[in-house]
Design an enzyme around this catalytic site. Structure first.
Site, short mmCIF file in Angstrom:
data_model
loop_
_atom_site.label_atom_id
_atom_site.label_comp_id
_atom_site.label_asym_id
_atom_site.label_seq_id
_atom_site.Cartn_x
_atom_site.Cartn_y
_atom_site.Cartn_z
N PRO A 29 -39.11 27.67 4.39
CG PRO A 29 -39.43 29.14 6.18
CD PRO A 29 -39.37 29.09 4.66
N GLY A 88 -45.77 16.03 -17.91
CA GLY A 88 -45.42 16.67 -16.66
C GLY A 88 -44.64 17.95 -16.91
CG MET A 128 -47.95 11.05 -15.57
SD MET A 128 -46.30 11.82 -15.45
CE MET A 128 -46.10 11.89 -13.66
CG HIS A 149 -35.97 13.26 -10.50
ND1 HIS A 149 -35.05 14.15 -10.02
CD2 HIS A 149 -37.06 14.01 -10.80
CE1 HIS A 149 -35.54 15.37 -10.03
NE2 HIS A 149 -36.76 15.31 -10.51
#
Length: 354
Positions: free
Chosen positions: A125, A200, A244, A261
């Site tokens: 949710p 990452g 980073m 992205h």
């Protein structure tokens, strides 16, 4: 016979069908969530053969009043490709049963490739509710729907909510397991390298897969300190807590898997510039991400990429990119050239060179 808007009756009803299909598309997601929460893929897998409705409701201990409802959900999921309806024979009697498909097999827990954690996280949710804010979000400068719904950006929310952060890491780890399949077809990407930084890289699932495939390759996972503080490396795998946007450890190559992205163009340029500083003139940056290409992709693949683009835009003010958009980022970050290779159903591999 034409209506007063110039369209014939057939076109109008086709439009209604399309409209209703997407109006109720939330049921698609919730049906998948129901299926995973009840462990139906696991039940069929453990049954070792297709399962009848009677056997399924007995295993689930479904009240008699809800048997029809279970059937309606199973038939709908089968229609959408998550189960196969087959006939099994008991003595001389044929009975309809449900078998797993390639999609529902990916939801069987405990298997090497299991996307159930990813599905559960995406349909939690907390992940779904912010999308009710799209109308308001579109008029707000800079804010994401996460900012509006949760009061902070996505990454801060994860930091402040350990349980949700755990779910996020498990989701990303399950998605990264798919890299096992990728490496079988593109291990040439890492050949000749002595070191690679997985920027990452989360809990390091992708790097562990790379380390197993290339025992002589040294992998460094760069992640935020709170993500990697309790993780143990191995002979050729090291975890480094860092940022980073500030600096990246030096290596022969830098890997960015589904990382860029998450960020807008300006942030991506900053990350790529740091990547360029981390590698030598003979090194490379390896990007695994979406490349939108409507001319070459099948309609369904383009649909998925466009859908993911909406998710990234709403959630993070980020985006999926076309080749031209990738080229612009790469050149603005100071790189000389790049190559794009198809990788999976919807991901591509981009190699960029200083």
């Amino acid at each position: 016979m034409a209506s007063n808007n110039g369209r014939n009756t057939s076109e109008i009803f086709e439009g209604q069908t399309l409209l209703y299909r997407h109006m109720f598309a939330f049921v698609d997601s919730m049906s998948l969530k129901w299926m995973v929460e009840l462990g139906i893929p696991d039940i069929i897998h453990n049954h070792a053969q297709p399962i009848t409705l009677k056997e399924l409701v007995s295993t689930l201990q479904i009240p008699p009043s809800k048997i029809y409802h279970v059937q309606s959900l199973m038939l709908y999921l089968a229609h959408n490709g998550f189960f196969e309806r087959v006939t099994i024979h008991d003595n001389t009697e044929g009975k309809e049963a449900y078998a797993l498909t390639s999609a529902s097999e990916l939801l069987v827990k405990g298997r090497e490739l299991c996307l159930a954690p990813f599905l559960k996280y995406c349909l939690h949710p907390t992940s779904v509710a912010p999308f009710n804010q799209i109308e308001k979000w579109i008029y707000k400068e800079d804010l994401t729907i996460i900012d509006m719904s949760l009061g902070c950006n996505y990454w801060d929310f994860l930091t402040k909510n350990p349980a949700h952060n755990k779910g996020f890491n498990e989701a990303m780890a399950s998605d990264s397991q798919m890299m096992n399949l990728v490496l079988r077809d593109c291990n040439w990407v890492f050949q000749g390298l002595e070191s690679v930084v997985d920027v990452g890289g989360g809990t390091g699932i992708t790097s562990r897969i790379i380390c197993e495939a290339f025992p002589n390759l040294r992998c460094i996972v760069l992640e935020l300190p709170h993500v990697v503080e309790n993780l143990q490396g191995s002979n050729n795998l090291t975890y480094v807590g860092g940022d980073m946007f500030k600096s990246i450890p030096t290596a022969d190559a830098v890997l960015l898997k589904s990382t860029l992205h998450n960020w807008d163009d300006n942030d991506c340029i900053k990350i790529l510039k740091n990547c360029k500083e981390a590698i030598s003139s003979k090194g490379k940056v390896i990007i695994i991400d979406v490349v939108i290409n409507e001319k070459l992709d099948e309609h369904e693949v383009t649909g998925l990429k466009r859908l993911l683009n909406v998710v990234m835009a709403c959630s993070l003010n980020a985006k999926e990119r076309s080749e031209q958009e990738w080229k612009k980022l790469i050149m603005q970050a100071g790189f000389e050239s790049y190559k794009i290779f198809p990788l999976t159903g919807y991901l591509s591999l981009i190699e960029i060179y200083p």
